[in-house]
Structures are given as C-alpha cells and as structure tokens.
Design a protein around this motif. Sequence first.
Motif, PDB file in Angstrom:
ATOM      1  N   GLN A  38       0.118  -5.862 -11.718  1.00  0.00           N
ATOM      2  CA  GLN A  38      -1.091  -5.512 -10.967  1.00  0.00           C
ATOM      3  C   GLN A  38      -0.897  -4.158 -10.270  1.00  0.00           C
ATOM      4  OE1 GLN A  38      -2.258  -8.410  -8.035  1.00  0.00           O
ATOM      5  NE2 GLN A  38      -4.092  -7.292  -7.483  1.00  0.00           N
ATOM      6  N   LEU A  39       0.270  -3.965  -9.683  1.00  0.00           N
ATOM      7  CA  LEU A  39       0.555  -2.711  -8.987  1.00  0.00           C
ATOM      8  C   LEU A  39       0.476  -1.523  -9.956  1.00  0.00           C
ATOM      9  CD1 LEU A  39       1.357  -2.308  -5.986  1.00  0.00           C
ATOM     10  CD2 LEU A  39       3.729  -2.228  -6.716  1.00  0.00           C
ATOM     11  N   MET A  40       0.993  -1.715 -11.174  1.00  0.00           N
ATOM     12  CA  MET A  40       0.916  -0.643 -12.180  1.00  0.00           C
ATOM     13  C   MET A  40      -0.543  -0.310 -12.501  1.00  0.00           C
ATOM     14  SD  MET A  40       3.929  -1.613 -14.855  1.00  0.00           S
ATOM     15  CE  MET A  40       3.814  -0.264 -16.006  1.00  0.00           C
ATOM     16  N   CYS A  41      -1.348  -1.334 -12.648  1.00  0.00           N
ATOM     17  CA  CYS A  41      -2.784  -1.102 -12.881  1.00  0.00           C
ATOM     18  C   CYS A  41      -3.405  -0.378 -11.685  1.00  0.00           C
ATOM     19  CB  CYS A  41      -3.521  -2.431 -13.078  1.00  0.00           C
ATOM     20  SG  CYS A  41      -3.073  -3.272 -14.600  1.00  0.00           S
TER      21      CYS A  41
ATOM     22  N   LEU B 256      -7.122   1.151 -12.036  1.00  0.00           N
ATOM     23  CA  LEU B 256      -7.817   0.169 -12.870  1.00  0.00           C
ATOM     24  C   LEU B 256      -8.413  -0.987 -12.063  1.00  0.00           C
ATOM     25  CD1 LEU B 256      -8.639  -0.544 -15.751  1.00  0.00           C
ATOM     26  CD2 LEU B 256      -6.471  -1.780 -15.997  1.00  0.00           C
ATOM     27  N   GLU B 257      -7.686  -1.477 -11.036  1.00  0.00           N
ATOM     28  CA  GLU B 257      -8.243  -2.598 -10.270  1.00  0.00           C
ATOM     29  C   GLU B 257      -9.507  -2.164  -9.528  1.00  0.00           C
ATOM     30  OE1 GLU B 257      -5.681  -4.777  -7.497  1.00  0.00           O
ATOM     31  OE2 GLU B 257      -7.255  -6.254  -7.156  1.00  0.00           O
ATOM     32  N   THR B 258      -9.489  -0.934  -8.995  1.00  0.00           N
ATOM     33  CA  THR B 258     -10.682  -0.442  -8.307  1.00  0.00           C
ATOM     34  C   THR B 258     -11.862  -0.300  -9.275  1.00  0.00           C
ATOM     35  OG1 THR B 258      -9.560   0.611  -6.453  1.00  0.00           O
ATOM     36  CG2 THR B 258     -11.637   1.597  -7.152  1.00  0.00           C
ATOM     37  N   LEU B 259     -11.609   0.201 -10.460  1.00  0.00           N
ATOM     38  CA  LEU B 259     -12.679   0.341 -11.457  1.00  0.00           C
ATOM     39  C   LEU B 259     -13.259  -1.028 -11.820  1.00  0.00           C
ATOM     40  CD1 LEU B 259     -14.346   1.887 -13.546  1.00  0.00           C
ATOM     41  CD2 LEU B 259     -12.368   1.819 -15.091  1.00  0.00           C
ATOM     42  N   VAL B 260     -12.385  -1.977 -12.074  1.00  0.00           N
ATOM     43  CA  VAL B 260     -12.835  -3.313 -12.474  1.00  0.00           C
ATOM     44  C   VAL B 260     -13.585  -3.996 -11.325  1.00  0.00           C
ATOM     45  CG1 VAL B 260     -11.978  -5.592 -13.144  1.00  0.00           C
ATOM     46  CG2 VAL B 260     -11.068  -3.566 -14.256  1.00  0.00           C
ATOM     47  N   ASP B 261     -13.108  -3.783 -10.107  1.00  0.00           N
ATOM     48  CA  ASP B 261     -13.803  -4.334  -8.943  1.00  0.00           C
ATOM     49  C   ASP B 261     -15.212  -3.744  -8.836  1.00  0.00           C
ATOM     50  OD1 ASP B 261     -14.107  -5.627  -6.303  1.00  0.00           O
ATOM     51  OD2 ASP B 261     -14.088  -3.560  -5.604  1.00  0.00           O
TER      52      ASP B 261
ATOM     53  N   ASP C  59      10.297   0.499  -5.911  1.00  0.00           N
ATOM     54  CA  ASP C  59      11.533   0.241  -6.661  1.00  0.00           C
ATOM     55  C   ASP C  59      11.287  -0.301  -8.072  1.00  0.00           C
ATOM     56  OD1 ASP C  59      10.381  -2.005  -5.555  1.00  0.00           O
ATOM     57  OD2 ASP C  59      12.273  -3.029  -5.183  1.00  0.00           O
ATOM     58  N   GLY C  60      10.037  -0.306  -8.522  1.00  0.00           N
ATOM     59  CA  GLY C  60       9.732  -0.841  -9.847  1.00  0.00           C
ATOM     60  C   GLY C  60       9.005   0.182 -10.706  1.00  0.00           C
ATOM     61  N   PRO C  61       8.436  -0.274 -11.818  1.00  0.00           N
ATOM     62  CA  PRO C  61       7.760   0.655 -12.723  1.00  0.00           C
ATOM     63  C   PRO C  61       6.530   1.354 -12.114  1.00  0.00           C
ATOM     64  CG  PRO C  61       7.541  -1.623 -13.477  1.00  0.00           C
ATOM     65  CD  PRO C  61       8.536  -1.628 -12.373  1.00  0.00           C
ATOM     66  N   ALA C  62       5.849   0.706 -11.172  1.00  0.00           N
ATOM     67  CA  ALA C  62       4.705   1.387 -10.537  1.00  0.00           C
ATOM     68  C   ALA C  62       5.201   2.596  -9.751  1.00  0.00           C
ATOM     69  CB  ALA C  62       3.941   0.422  -9.626  1.00  0.00           C
ATOM     70  N   GLY C  63       6.325   2.414  -9.034  1.00  0.00           N
ATOM     71  CA  GLY C  63       6.935   3.521  -8.303  1.00  0.00           C
ATOM     72  C   GLY C  63       7.383   4.623  -9.247  1.00  0.00           C
ATOM     73  N   LYS C  64       7.957   4.197 -10.373  1.00  0.00           N
ATOM     74  CA  LYS C  64       8.407   5.189 -11.353  1.00  0.00           C
ATOM     75  C   LYS C  64       7.224   6.001 -11.885  1.00  0.00           C
ATOM     76  CE  LYS C  64      11.171   5.738 -15.494  1.00  0.00           C
ATOM     77  NZ  LYS C  64      12.334   5.254 -16.233  1.00  0.00           N
TER      78      LYS C  64
END
Length: 266
Positions: free
Chosen positions: A53-56, A61-66, A184-189
């Motif tokens: 979800q964080l990556m989206c 993407l979450e804002t667009l879908v909302d 520390d994950g892929p969203a941060g990357k």
Amino acid sequence: NTPPRLREIMDSFIRHIHAFANEVQLTSDEWLLGVEMINWAGQMSNEKRNESQLMCDVIGLETLVDDITYTAATKSVNGLTASAILGPFYRHDHPVRKNGTTISFNTPKDAKPAFMYGRVTDAVTGKPLANSSIDVWQASTNGLYEQQDPEQEDLNLRGRFITDAEGRYSYYCLRPTPYPIPEDGPAGKMLRMMDRHFYRPAHIHLYVRSEGYKPLVTQIFDKDCTYLGNDTVFAVKDELSVEFKPRTGDPEASWEVEYNITLASS
Ligand code: DHB
Ligand code: FE
C-alpha cells in the motif's frame, strides 16, 4: 464466467503494462529488479504494516483511486466534505470514548494538546446527524502510530466518538506534527530513487459513519505545516486544511480547532 468488470480491469491492466514495457524498452534485468521490489514489499508486510500500500501511495495511486471512488459515489452533492486516503494505520477496533474526553494517554513533553470539535450534518438539508460515529487516529510527536511504537499504550491516540442530538462531537488530541513515512523498505527506496523527501504534513485521520449516509474517510491538515504543498502520498486538498487557534482558559489544551463535517445520504 469471469465477471465482466474483472475482465475489463484485467484486459486494460495487461494492455497498459505491455505499453509501458514497450515505451521504455524494459530489459530482463530491469524487470527482475521490479519483481524483487514486489517480493520485498510482501516480505515486509504484516498486520501492522502494509508496504505494498505504501508503494502505491508514494506514486499517488491510493489518492487517485480514492478520488475516483468518492467522486463517483457523490457526484451530485455540493458542499460535501472532501475525502482523503485511509492510509495504512487504521484499526477496526477503536474504543468508543465520551465526547469531551482525550485520546492522548501517553502525552509526550513536546506535545501541544488541542481540543477538536464540530458537527456532523446532512450536506443538502443541513440537518444535524445524531448518533454518527467518528473514528479518529493520529501519530504521536515522534511520528509513530501506537501500533508502531512500544512506548505508547494500546489504542493511544485513537478513539470513536458518537455525535449528540445536535450532531456535535468533541475530544482532546494533540496538535498534529509532520513525520516521515517508514523508509526502510521498497517505498523508501523508490522515494530515494526519485530524490523525494519522506514527509507527510501534520494530519489527523477521520472516518465518519452515519446510518443512511455514505461513509466518509478523510484527513484534516494543519494549515501552518511546511509540508502542506508536497505531501509524499499526495493526500492534501485545500478544503481539508484547518486552522489551529490558541485556546484560552482551558488547562487541558492550548490549541483548538473546529471542524464541521457534511455527509451525503446513501
Ligand atoms: C500513509 C498515510 C498516512 O496517513 C500515514 O500516516 C503514513 C503513510 C500512506 O498513505 O502511505
Ligand atoms: Fe497518517
């Protein structure tokens, strides 16, 4: 017997992902890096953290879908309170608390206690909506929600308030502060690869439900926050920015904010 809507979504998704690979002339190595990012997100995710979800979210993407979802549901209603994304830190088990009480049980020394109050009304008729429930949640001054932070007690900075006969709610909280999303994950990357910052502007989450009305998921933003113009997950809308004002004569809080909410009948 695949439902037509599902067929439409899958057809379009495959067409667009092929067009994307063609456009950038994606190589095997590059595609495998993408696969590894997705695997990494899956490995990091659990009931307390939703990295996919964080990556989206960092690509909007979450804002667009909302926006698509809420606009479709409420097109014909003017004067409606705007929606904003749920985000990854909602919990379904908010305890009901009495109006006028606090959601802050481990108030840090650097916190600015605030009183938030307002009314829930019908967007069209203005009728007060008694018995609406408002779930609120916010991060502490260290930028962590209670479930991310062993220093906070269970359900700290969360609560559910039920509106009275005039549609009113009120509670004490903290004036919100900006903080970085987990990096520390892929969203941060991804953010690092795009040379972007990690910050969300100061906000409080609200989830408002009233019988016979469309549910509203939204956030309010502190108008004075520096990150208002560049939220890393793109959730800010002008009409959701609020002014915290100094509060006098109340030992419990030095700031206050009034926020009135309108709902569309379902
Ligand atoms: C996100 C949303 C939040 O409200 C938050 O506090 C942190 C992250 C998100 O959309 O990823
Ligand atoms: Fe949040």
